[in-house]
Design a protein around this motif. Sequence first.
Motif, PDB file in Angstrom:
ATOM      1  N   ALA A 202      80.124  30.779  69.421  1.00 15.66           N
ATOM      2  CA  ALA A 202      79.858  29.245  68.822  1.00 15.66           C
ATOM      3  C   ALA A 202      81.192  28.460  68.913  1.00 15.66           C
ATOM      4  O   ALA A 202      82.212  29.421  68.285  1.00 15.66           O
ATOM      5  CB  ALA A 202      79.066  29.333  67.363  1.00 15.66           C
ATOM      6  N   MET A 203      81.101  27.451  69.035  1.00 15.22           N
ATOM      7  CA  MET A 203      82.346  26.438  69.137  1.00 15.22           C
ATOM      8  C   MET A 203      82.080  25.193  68.449  1.00 15.22           C
ATOM      9  O   MET A 203      81.209  24.456  68.828  1.00 15.22           O
ATOM     10  CB  MET A 203      82.895  26.292  70.545  1.00 15.22           C
ATOM     11  N   ASP A 204      82.675  24.927  67.420  1.00 21.35           N
ATOM     12  CA  ASP A 204      82.751  23.492  66.907  1.00 21.35           C
ATOM     13  C   ASP A 204      83.623  22.561  67.620  1.00 21.35           C
ATOM     14  O   ASP A 204      84.857  22.471  67.294  1.00 21.35           O
ATOM     15  CB  ASP A 204      83.131  23.811  65.509  1.00 21.35           C
ATOM     16  N   CYS A 205      82.988  21.705  68.483  1.00 18.78           N
ATOM     17  CA  CYS A 205      83.475  20.685  69.185  1.00 18.78           C
ATOM     18  C   CYS A 205      84.174  19.458  68.213  1.00 18.78           C
ATOM     19  O   CYS A 205      84.953  18.894  68.390  1.00 18.78           O
ATOM     20  CB  CYS A 205      82.856  20.119  70.199  1.00 18.78           C
ATOM     21  N   GLY A 206      83.568  19.446  67.047  1.00 17.59           N
ATOM     22  CA  GLY A 206      83.950  18.516  66.244  1.00 17.59           C
ATOM     23  C   GLY A 206      85.414  18.846  65.743  1.00 17.59           C
ATOM     24  O   GLY A 206      86.114  17.691  65.017  1.00 17.59           O
ATOM     25  N   SER A 207      85.823  19.898  65.558  1.00 15.98           N
ATOM     26  CA  SER A 207      87.203  20.221  64.885  1.00 15.98           C
ATOM     27  C   SER A 207      88.215  20.313  65.828  1.00 15.98           C
ATOM     28  O   SER A 207      89.460  20.433  65.563  1.00 15.98           O
ATOM     29  CB  SER A 207      87.048  21.585  64.114  1.00 15.98           C
ATOM     30  N   LEU A 208      87.994  19.969  67.174  1.00 18.93           N
ATOM     31  CA  LEU A 208      89.111  20.269  68.330  1.00 18.93           C
ATOM     32  C   LEU A 208      89.804  18.954  68.417  1.00 18.93           C
ATOM     33  O   LEU A 208      89.231  18.004  68.538  1.00 18.93           O
ATOM     34  CB  LEU A 208      88.341  20.435  69.683  1.00 18.93           C
ATOM     35  N   THR A 209      90.788  19.059  68.593  1.00 13.88           N
ATOM     36  CA  THR A 209      91.759  18.068  69.030  1.00 13.88           C
ATOM     37  C   THR A 209      91.917  17.935  70.577  1.00 13.88           C
ATOM     38  O   THR A 209      91.661  18.757  71.105  1.00 13.88           O
ATOM     39  CB  THR A 209      93.355  18.174  68.413  1.00 13.88           C
ATOM     40  N   LYS A 210      92.289  16.564  71.058  1.00 12.31           N
ATOM     41  CA  LYS A 210      92.475  16.637  72.520  1.00 12.31           C
ATOM     42  C   LYS A 210      93.254  17.698  73.150  1.00 12.31           C
ATOM     43  O   LYS A 210      93.159  18.234  74.148  1.00 12.31           O
ATOM     44  CB  LYS A 210      92.781  15.146  72.743  1.00 12.31           C
ATOM     45  N   GLU A 211      94.373  17.811  72.260  1.00 14.42           N
ATOM     46  CA  GLU A 211      95.490  18.687  72.965  1.00 14.42           C
ATOM     47  C   GLU A 211      94.995  20.135  73.003  1.00 14.42           C
ATOM     48  O   GLU A 211      95.410  20.997  73.978  1.00 14.42           O
ATOM     49  CB  GLU A 211      96.629  18.619  71.944  1.00 14.42           C
ATOM     50  N   LEU A 212      94.324  20.606  72.038  1.00 17.22           N
ATOM     51  CA  LEU A 212      93.964  22.036  71.762  1.00 17.22           C
ATOM     52  C   LEU A 212      92.617  22.446  72.814  1.00 17.22           C
ATOM     53  O   LEU A 212      92.184  23.358  72.882  1.00 17.22           O
ATOM     54  CB  LEU A 212      93.785  22.279  70.559  1.00 17.22           C
ATOM     55  N   ALA A 213      91.795  21.412  72.936  1.00 22.31           N
ATOM     56  CA  ALA A 213      90.523  21.546  73.532  1.00 22.31           C
ATOM     57  C   ALA A 213      90.592  22.446  74.797  1.00 22.31           C
ATOM     58  O   ALA A 213      89.767  23.161  74.803  1.00 22.31           O
ATOM     59  CB  ALA A 213      89.800  20.120  74.020  1.00 22.31           C
ATOM     60  N   ALA A 214      91.258  21.888  75.514  1.00 20.70           N
ATOM     61  CA  ALA A 214      91.352  22.792  76.984  1.00 20.70           C
ATOM     62  C   ALA A 214      91.709  24.224  76.828  1.00 20.70           C
ATOM     63  O   ALA A 214      91.061  25.044  77.516  1.00 20.70           O
ATOM     64  CB  ALA A 214      92.304  22.088  78.017  1.00 20.70           C
ATOM     65  N   SER A 215      92.754  24.364  76.112  1.00 19.32           N
ATOM     66  CA  SER A 215      93.048  25.668  75.837  1.00 19.32           C
ATOM     67  C   SER A 215      91.947  26.509  75.216  1.00 19.32           C
ATOM     68  O   SER A 215      91.537  27.904  75.440  1.00 19.32           O
ATOM     69  CB  SER A 215      94.115  25.767  74.801  1.00 19.32           C
ATOM     70  N   GLU A 216      91.036  26.084  74.272  1.00 14.59           N
ATOM     71  CA  GLU A 216      90.082  26.692  73.608  1.00 14.59           C
ATOM     72  C   GLU A 216      88.884  26.621  74.596  1.00 14.59           C
ATOM     73  O   GLU A 216      88.188  28.026  74.421  1.00 14.59           O
ATOM     74  CB  GLU A 216      89.605  25.923  72.320  1.00 14.59           C
ATOM     75  N   PHE A 217      88.719  25.939  75.275  1.00 14.40           N
ATOM     76  CA  PHE A 217      87.571  26.183  76.293  1.00 14.40           C
ATOM     77  C   PHE A 217      87.892  27.198  77.224  1.00 14.40           C
ATOM     78  O   PHE A 217      87.166  28.010  77.797  1.00 14.40           O
ATOM     79  CB  PHE A 217      87.271  24.706  76.774  1.00 14.40           C
ATOM     80  N   PHE A 218      89.034  27.134  78.148  1.00 16.72           N
ATOM     81  CA  PHE A 218      89.417  27.480  79.422  1.00 16.72           C
ATOM     82  C   PHE A 218      90.385  28.641  79.157  1.00 16.72           C
ATOM     83  O   PHE A 218      90.669  29.539  80.187  1.00 16.72           O
ATOM     84  CB  PHE A 218      90.002  26.885  80.255  1.00 16.72           C
ATOM     85  N   GLY A 219      91.132  28.875  77.863  1.00 20.35           N
ATOM     86  CA  GLY A 219      92.085  29.862  77.823  1.00 20.35           C
ATOM     87  C   GLY A 219      93.594  29.267  78.471  1.00 20.35           C
ATOM     88  O   GLY A 219      93.591  28.597  79.165  1.00 20.35           O
ATOM     89  N   HIS A 220      94.327  29.950  78.054  1.00 15.74           N
ATOM     90  CA  HIS A 220      95.903  29.761  78.928  1.00 15.74           C
ATOM     91  C   HIS A 220      96.678  31.259  79.136  1.00 15.74           C
ATOM     92  O   HIS A 220      96.435  31.958  78.466  1.00 15.74           O
ATOM     93  CB  HIS A 220      96.752  28.860  78.211  1.00 15.74           C
ATOM     94  N   GLU A 221      97.535  31.054  79.945  1.00 20.69           N
ATOM     95  CA  GLU A 221      98.388  32.283  80.265  1.00 20.69           C
ATOM     96  C   GLU A 221      99.875  32.007  79.453  1.00 20.69           C
ATOM     97  O   GLU A 221     100.072  30.841  78.937  1.00 20.69           O
ATOM     98  CB  GLU A 221      98.649  32.028  81.818  1.00 20.69           C
ATOM     99  N   LYS A 222     100.285  33.043  79.196  1.00 23.56           N
ATOM    100  CA  LYS A 222     101.506  33.207  78.321  1.00 23.56           C
ATOM    101  C   LYS A 222     102.586  32.304  78.976  1.00 23.56           C
ATOM    102  O   LYS A 222     102.749  32.320  80.206  1.00 23.56           O
ATOM    103  CB  LYS A 222     102.114  34.683  78.127  1.00 23.56           C
ATOM    104  N   GLY A 223     103.377  31.316  78.266  1.00 21.14           N
ATOM    105  CA  GLY A 223     104.362  30.521  78.711  1.00 21.14           C
ATOM    106  C   GLY A 223     103.906  29.382  79.512  1.00 21.14           C
ATOM    107  O   GLY A 223     104.503  28.624  80.522  1.00 21.14           O
ATOM    108  N   SER A 224     102.661  29.099  79.573  1.00 20.91           N
ATOM    109  CA  SER A 224     101.859  27.997  80.294  1.00 20.91           C
ATOM    110  C   SER A 224     102.334  26.529  79.727  1.00 20.91           C
ATOM    111  O   SER A 224     102.257  25.721  80.570  1.00 20.91           O
ATOM    112  CB  SER A 224     100.592  28.259  80.756  1.00 20.91           C
ATOM    113  N   PHE A 225     102.520  26.538  78.568  1.00 23.08           N
ATOM    114  CA  PHE A 225     103.120  25.381  78.024  1.00 23.08           C
ATOM    115  C   PHE A 225     103.782  25.575  76.747  1.00 23.08           C
ATOM    116  O   PHE A 225     103.843  26.819  76.090  1.00 23.08           O
ATOM    117  CB  PHE A 225     101.835  24.459  77.403  1.00 23.08           C
ATOM    118  N   THR A 226     104.447  24.659  76.205  1.00 20.79           N
ATOM    119  CA  THR A 226     105.137  25.078  74.778  1.00 20.79           C
ATOM    120  C   THR A 226     104.414  25.595  73.630  1.00 20.79           C
ATOM    121  O   THR A 226     103.516  24.829  73.259  1.00 20.79           O
ATOM    122  CB  THR A 226     105.876  23.721  74.370  1.00 20.79           C
ATOM    123  N   GLY A 227     105.042  26.683  73.093  1.00 18.92           N
ATOM    124  CA  GLY A 227     103.957  27.289  72.063  1.00 18.92           C
ATOM    125  C   GLY A 227     102.956  28.145  72.738  1.00 18.92           C
ATOM    126  O   GLY A 227     102.222  28.938  71.856  1.00 18.92           O
TER     127      GLY A 227
END
Length: 479
Positions: A202-227
């Motif tokens: 389950a994922m609450d889309c109402g709490s997602l910021t635009k910046e975090l949404a892509a990472s939450e949906f699709f994941g990311h690799e280490k070092g792919s962006f700052t943080g």
Amino acid sequence: MKKILIIDDEVNVALLLSKFLTRNGFYVSTAASGNSGIEQLKNEEFDLVLCDYRLEDTDGREMLRKIKNQYPNTGVIIITGYSDIKMAVELIKMGAYDYISKPLYPDEILNTITKAIETRQALIDGANTPLPVSKAGKKQVPLADGVVVGTSRASKELSRQIELVAPTNYSVIILGESGSGKEEVAKSIHLHSHRSNQPFIAMDCGSLTKELAASEFFGHEKGSFTGAFATKIGHFEMANGGTLFLDEVGNLSYEIQAALLRTVQERKVKRIGSTKEIDLDVRIIVATNENLAEAINKGKFREDLYHRFNEFSIVMPPLRDRGSDIMLLAAHFLQAANQELQRNVTHFSPEVIECFMNYRWQGNVRELKNIVRRAALISEGSEITTKSLPLEISNYKMPMFDYSNQQNSYSQTGNYQAPEQRHDIKEQRHDLKNAALEAEYETILRVLREVNFNKTRAAEILNIDRKTLYNKMKAINLK
């Protein structure tokens, strides 16, 4: 089929009422006197009695006393051609469910009868099974994987739709008010599907910021962006093989919607910073309390994504439309609260049951659950009484109208009023006549809210006859 006995010595009134109620699905019998009505009650069980106050051989007060003494589980509504608020209060204290003045209006009497029967059933259920679940072996509330199965028509239809769509791979949109149980329905669909042994994410889309949404949906690799200090698996990948539930999907930004569309179409996902595509086998269920068709027209939601999600839609009924489910749900929540809080509260008082059945539950199932948990915590004995309820419930207060929100103007009967249909009173505030009209308008609304839009009671409190009240309501477009 619910059974109603009409006791009225005016043959034409009894005949018209009988035909009207029969057309609305009730079994109806009539009696032309108090004595013949009592004889019918001896031979046949009725859910409700509609009794005229003035009969040739007796009166409504005496009939009410006899019926409540001999048949306490039978509801009683008194009908009379005389409007007397003192009499109404006395009759209700004696056990009448309500008091209706002639002339009778079909929508009012049908609404009153429906509520009376639902309240009667809830009182019987509450008395027979004060706590449906217990370690002592009492009868268990019928549950379906955490979703309480209701007995109302709306709940039965909801269960039927879940059974139909669960075995398929259809994407599903669940529409409904906040707190109506959309996530529980999504879980039930998952648990009745062939994916039941796979993840439900389950994922609450109402709490997602635009910046975090892509990472939450699709994941990311280490070092792919700052943080990005470590590799992160996204929700699509976590739900692979199972079901991904996206709550409040209407809150997603347009950019994220475009990325979602590609993922749903191609059934592949790629983590941010990675070149590797991962094949997906995910069922998608989304939920929203927004009107997505309206959001599409305003350019806030992609129509192509909507059609991808909308292979099957389920509309959640609000709790106020599930009258016979209210006490079933309340008992389930009370059992859960007892376990959570280490309490031993066994049942609800008749007054609390009546409060629950009359309250509008704007917060739906979530609000009921919170009220029961709170009441279980502060109750001093084994019974939940009205002392443990918030004032807005124990006093039957209706929600206040928001005069500033002209785009969402509803009468409490559920009839929509377009802003242009209402008198533009506020713009004419300097006109003395219109100032008086505004004061009258607000007084009528306030009284109607306080009596749960019972027009008979409202007319009595306002000290006008019901025909005058109807004319005034019509004049301000309040139906």
